[in-house]
Design an enzyme around this catalytic site. Sequence first.
Site, PDB file in Angstrom:
ATOM      1  N   LYS A 293      -8.372  15.252 -51.598  1.00 60.70           N
ATOM      2  CA  LYS A 293      -8.460  15.560 -50.174  1.00 60.70           C
ATOM      3  C   LYS A 293      -7.104  15.759 -49.509  1.00 60.70           C
ATOM      4  O   LYS A 293      -6.145  15.065 -49.778  1.00 60.70           O
ATOM      5  CB  LYS A 293      -9.179  14.422 -49.421  1.00 60.70           C
ATOM      6  CG  LYS A 293     -10.631  14.238 -49.766  1.00 60.70           C
ATOM      7  CD  LYS A 293     -11.563  15.285 -49.175  1.00 60.70           C
ATOM      8  CE  LYS A 293     -11.593  15.293 -47.669  1.00 60.70           C
ATOM      9  NZ  LYS A 293     -12.429  14.236 -47.111  1.00 60.70           N
TER      10      LYS A 293
ATOM     11  N   GLU B 130      -7.227  16.548 -35.807  1.00 59.90           N
ATOM     12  CA  GLU B 130      -8.478  15.850 -35.470  1.00 59.90           C
ATOM     13  C   GLU B 130      -8.251  14.808 -34.384  1.00 59.90           C
ATOM     14  O   GLU B 130      -9.070  14.635 -33.475  1.00 59.90           O
ATOM     15  CB  GLU B 130      -9.062  15.165 -36.718  1.00 59.90           C
ATOM     16  CG  GLU B 130      -9.621  16.155 -37.727  1.00 59.90           C
ATOM     17  CD  GLU B 130     -10.044  15.468 -39.023  1.00 59.90           C
ATOM     18  OE1 GLU B 130     -10.573  14.345 -38.972  1.00 59.90           O
ATOM     19  OE2 GLU B 130      -9.827  16.067 -40.094  1.00 59.90           O
TER      20      GLU B 130
ATOM     21  N   ASN C 178      -6.374  16.169 -45.456  1.00 59.37           N
ATOM     22  CA  ASN C 178      -7.067  16.218 -44.174  1.00 59.37           C
ATOM     23  C   ASN C 178      -6.119  16.549 -43.027  1.00 59.37           C
ATOM     24  O   ASN C 178      -4.978  16.105 -43.009  1.00 59.37           O
ATOM     25  CB  ASN C 178      -7.720  14.866 -43.871  1.00 59.37           C
ATOM     26  CG  ASN C 178      -8.708  14.463 -44.956  1.00 59.37           C
ATOM     27  OD1 ASN C 178      -9.344  15.321 -45.575  1.00 59.37           O
ATOM     28  ND2 ASN C 178      -8.816  13.171 -45.189  1.00 59.37           N
TER      29      ASN C 178
ATOM     30  N   ASN D 229       0.825  -1.219   0.000  1.00 56.17           N
ATOM     31  CA  ASN D 229       0.000   0.000   0.000  1.00 56.17           C
ATOM     32  C   ASN D 229       0.858   1.268   0.000  1.00 56.17           C
ATOM     33  O   ASN D 229       0.620   2.177  -0.787  1.00 56.17           O
ATOM     34  CB  ASN D 229      -0.965  -0.002   1.185  1.00 56.17           C
ATOM     35  CG  ASN D 229      -1.937  -1.180   1.120  1.00 56.17           C
ATOM     36  OD1 ASN D 229      -1.982  -1.877   0.114  1.00 56.17           O
ATOM     37  ND2 ASN D 229      -2.687  -1.401   2.179  1.00 56.17           N
TER      38      ASN D 229
ATOM     39  N   SER E 260      -6.975  11.006 -48.790  1.00 55.86           N
ATOM     40  CA  SER E 260      -8.093  10.076 -48.743  1.00 55.86           C
ATOM     41  C   SER E 260      -7.786   8.922 -49.680  1.00 55.86           C
ATOM     42  O   SER E 260      -7.187   9.109 -50.738  1.00 55.86           O
ATOM     43  CB  SER E 260      -9.360  10.789 -49.189  1.00 55.86           C
ATOM     44  OG  SER E 260     -10.319   9.836 -49.609  1.00 55.86           O
TER      45      SER E 260
ATOM     46  N   GLN F 193      -6.410   0.084  -7.316  1.00 59.27           N
ATOM     47  CA  GLN F 193      -5.531  -0.424  -8.372  1.00 59.27           C
ATOM     48  C   GLN F 193      -5.986   0.083  -9.747  1.00 59.27           C
ATOM     49  O   GLN F 193      -5.179   0.191 -10.668  1.00 59.27           O
ATOM     50  CB  GLN F 193      -5.552  -1.955  -8.331  1.00 59.27           C
ATOM     51  CG  GLN F 193      -4.740  -2.625  -9.402  1.00 59.27           C
ATOM     52  CD  GLN F 193      -4.665  -4.121  -9.184  1.00 59.27           C
ATOM     53  OE1 GLN F 193      -4.025  -4.578  -8.235  1.00 59.27           O
ATOM     54  NE2 GLN F 193      -5.317  -4.896 -10.034  1.00 59.27           N
TER      55      GLN F 193
ATOM     56  N   TYR G  44      -6.904   1.879   2.361  1.00 59.77           N
ATOM     57  CA  TYR G  44      -6.692   1.288   1.034  1.00 59.77           C
ATOM     58  C   TYR G  44      -7.828   0.322   0.688  1.00 59.77           C
ATOM     59  O   TYR G  44      -8.314  -0.426   1.546  1.00 59.77           O
ATOM     60  CB  TYR G  44      -5.341   0.536   0.991  1.00 59.77           C
ATOM     61  CG  TYR G  44      -5.109  -0.125  -0.360  1.00 59.77           C
ATOM     62  CD1 TYR G  44      -4.545   0.586  -1.404  1.00 59.77           C
ATOM     63  CD2 TYR G  44      -5.513  -1.442  -0.592  1.00 59.77           C
ATOM     64  CE1 TYR G  44      -4.373   0.002  -2.654  1.00 59.77           C
ATOM     65  CE2 TYR G  44      -5.346  -2.031  -1.836  1.00 59.77           C
ATOM     66  CZ  TYR G  44      -4.776  -1.300  -2.868  1.00 59.77           C
ATOM     67  OH  TYR G  44      -4.620  -1.880  -4.099  1.00 59.77           O
TER      68      TYR G  44
ATOM     69  N   THR H  52     -15.930  36.100 -32.910  1.00 63.92           N
ATOM     70  CA  THR H  52     -16.765  35.722 -31.774  1.00 63.92           C
ATOM     71  C   THR H  52     -17.967  35.012 -32.391  1.00 63.92           C
ATOM     72  O   THR H  52     -18.372  35.354 -33.509  1.00 63.92           O
ATOM     73  CB  THR H  52     -17.239  36.944 -30.955  1.00 63.92           C
ATOM     74  OG1 THR H  52     -18.046  37.766 -31.796  1.00 63.92           O
ATOM     75  CG2 THR H  52     -16.086  37.781 -30.428  1.00 63.92           C
ATOM     76  N   HIS H  53     -18.498  34.031 -31.694  1.00 71.88           N
ATOM     77  CA  HIS H  53     -19.610  33.215 -32.221  1.00 71.88           C
ATOM     78  C   HIS H  53     -19.274  32.605 -33.585  1.00 71.88           C
ATOM     79  O   HIS H  53     -20.179  32.360 -34.389  1.00 71.88           O
ATOM     80  CB  HIS H  53     -20.904  34.041 -32.350  1.00 71.88           C
ATOM     81  CG  HIS H  53     -21.235  34.841 -31.149  1.00 71.88           C
ATOM     82  ND1 HIS H  53     -22.048  34.370 -30.141  1.00 71.88           N
ATOM     83  CD2 HIS H  53     -20.833  36.079 -30.760  1.00 71.88           C
ATOM     84  CE1 HIS H  53     -22.143  35.293 -29.194  1.00 71.88           C
ATOM     85  NE2 HIS H  53     -21.409  36.341 -29.537  1.00 71.88           N
TER      86      HIS H  53
HETATM   87  N1  ARG Z   1      -1.517  -3.809  -7.135  1.00 70.76           N
HETATM   88  C1  ARG Z   1      -1.999  -3.081  -5.991  1.00 70.76           C
HETATM   89  C2  ARG Z   1      -2.379  -1.634  -6.403  1.00 70.76           C
HETATM   90  O1  ARG Z   1      -1.906  -1.173  -7.385  1.00 70.76           O
HETATM   91  C3  ARG Z   1      -0.929  -3.004  -4.958  1.00 70.76           C
HETATM   92  C4  ARG Z   1      -1.459  -2.868  -3.579  1.00 70.76           C
HETATM   93  C5  ARG Z   1      -2.064  -4.134  -3.141  1.00 70.76           C
HETATM   94  N2  ARG Z   1      -2.465  -4.060  -1.783  1.00 70.76           N
HETATM   95  C6  ARG Z   1      -3.376  -4.880  -1.280  1.00 70.76           C
HETATM   96  N3  ARG Z   1      -3.685  -4.708  -0.058  1.00 70.76           N
HETATM   97  N4  ARG Z   1      -3.897  -5.832  -1.994  1.00 70.76           N
HETATM   98  O2  ARG Z   1      -3.163  -0.977  -5.763  1.00 70.76           O
END
Ligand code: ARG
Length: 460
Positions: free
Chosen positions: A287, A294, A289, A114, A281, A326, A321, A159-160
Site C-alpha cells: 500500500k 485524505e 496511501n 467586552n 500500511s 466566549q 454582549y 464531467t460526472h
Molecule cells: N472571556 C470573555 C469572552 O471571551 C471576556 C468578556 C467577559 N465579559 C463579561 N461581561 N463577562 O467573551
Amino acid sequence: MSKKKELLWQSRFSEPFDREALLFSSSVDVDKELYQEDITGSIAHVTMLSEEAIIPAEEARLIIEGLQEIEEEISTGSLVPHWEDEDIHTVIENRLKEKIGPIAGKIHSGRSRNDQVATDTRLYLKRSIEEIRQALKELKTVLVDKAEAYRRTIIFGYTHLQRAQPISAGHYYLAYFNMFDRDNQRLQDLYKRVDISPLGAAAFAGSTLALNAERSRDLLEFEGLFHNSIDAVSDRDIIIEFVSACSIIMMHLSRFAEDLILWSSYEFNYLEISDAFATGSSIMPQKKNADIAELVRGKTGRVYGDLMAMLTIMKGLPLSYNRDMQEDKPPLFDASKTARSSVRIFTKMLENTSIKENRLSSLVAKDLSLATEIAEYLVQKNMPFRDAHRVTGKIVSHVIESGTTLPDMTLETYRTFSDLFDEDLYDALKPEASVNAKKTHGSTSFASVEEQIISARTRI
Ligand code: ARG
C-alpha cells in the site's frame, strides 16, 4: 496548588464562586492564544489614557513596562496562564498587580473586557487573514508553475467523473488557481470589515471618561473606528465571514484532494505523489496511501463544523454582549489554524506530485473521449449537430462492441456511418489537434492556456 486569585467582578458577591463553575466558565486554555493581542491592546489603551491625562504619565510608564515584561514571561514560558484566572485578560491583569500593585487596575479605566476581547479578536483576525493569504499566494505560485510545466501535457477532463474530453493539464491546474484566487479576494475584502477598532465602546454604552477612541484606533493601526458602541461589542459577523471563507478554502482543497487521491490510485494511475507525502500500511506491504490529501479532505468537515457552531452561537442572542460569545474562540482558532496548515501542507504535497505523461498520452490517444471531435468534424462538414451527435453515438457503440478504438477504425467503416468522412478525420482524432481546435475564450487550447498562464502570473 496555586494560591487563590481574585476574580475581577467578585466584590459584589458574599460567597466565593463555585470552583466547578469557575472551571466550567474559564476560557484561559483557549484564549491564552490572544496574549500578545491583549497586551498590545492594553498598551495602546494606557498610552491613550495617559495622553488624555486620565492617568498620570508615570503610572502609564510602569503599567506599560509591566505589560512588556509579562509578554516576555508568557512567551518564554516562565508565566503559565492558569485556568483559575478565568480568562487571559484576567491572567495578565492579575500578574500586573503582583508586579506593580493596585495601579495595575488602571488598565481597565474606561474599558471593559467586552471591548477588550473584541479588540483582541480583530487583531487576531488581521494576523490570521494575512497568514492565510500568504499561504494561498504560495499555493497559487505552485499552481501556475505546474500549469506552465504541464501546459502541453494532455490529460482526461471529466464531467460526472466520466472521461469527457481531452484537455491540457495546464488548463486543469489553472482552474484551481482561479478558485484559490477567489479565496484570496474574499479574505482581502473581509479585511476591510475586520480592520475597525472597537476599543472605546467600554461595556457597550460608552464611558464617562473622556476617552480618545480615535487615538487608540491609530495606535493599534486599525483603518476605521466603530460607529456604535453597542454594535462594537456585539458584532461577531467578522468571525462568521472568516470561518466561512476558511470553509470555502477547505472545500476547494477537498475537491483537489479527491482528484489527487483518485488519480494516484492503482485504478487511475495518472499521477505520482512522492513518497515523502504518502504513508504505508502496517499490514498490507504494497500500500501507498495519500493520507495527507485524505486528512485535508477530512479536516474540511471540522471547519464546516466551526462555521455551523459560530452561526448557531450567534443565533437569537439578544443585544449586546452575552457570555455565549466566549464560545466564539474555539471555532475561530480551529478554523484559522486548520485552513492555514491545510493550505501549507497541500502546497508542499502538490509540489511533490508528477503526472505520468507517457501513460496518459497513450491512454488519451485511443480513448472514446475523442468522440466529440467526430461530431464536430461532421458539423464542420455541414451536418446539423443533432444528427452528428446521433451518428457519432452509433460509431461509439460500434467501437465498444467490436473492441476497436476510434483512431484504429478504418475509413471504410467510418463511411458506413456517413459519407462525409474523409482521411482528414484522423488528424482531428489526434488529442493535440482536439485540444488545439478549441477556439473560445479561456478554453483548453495550448494558446489559450498560455494566455491564461500570463494572466495568472499577474494575479499571484
Ligand atoms: N472571556 C470573555 C469572552 O471571551 C471576556 C468578556 C467577559 N465579559 C463579561 N461581561 N463577562 O467573551
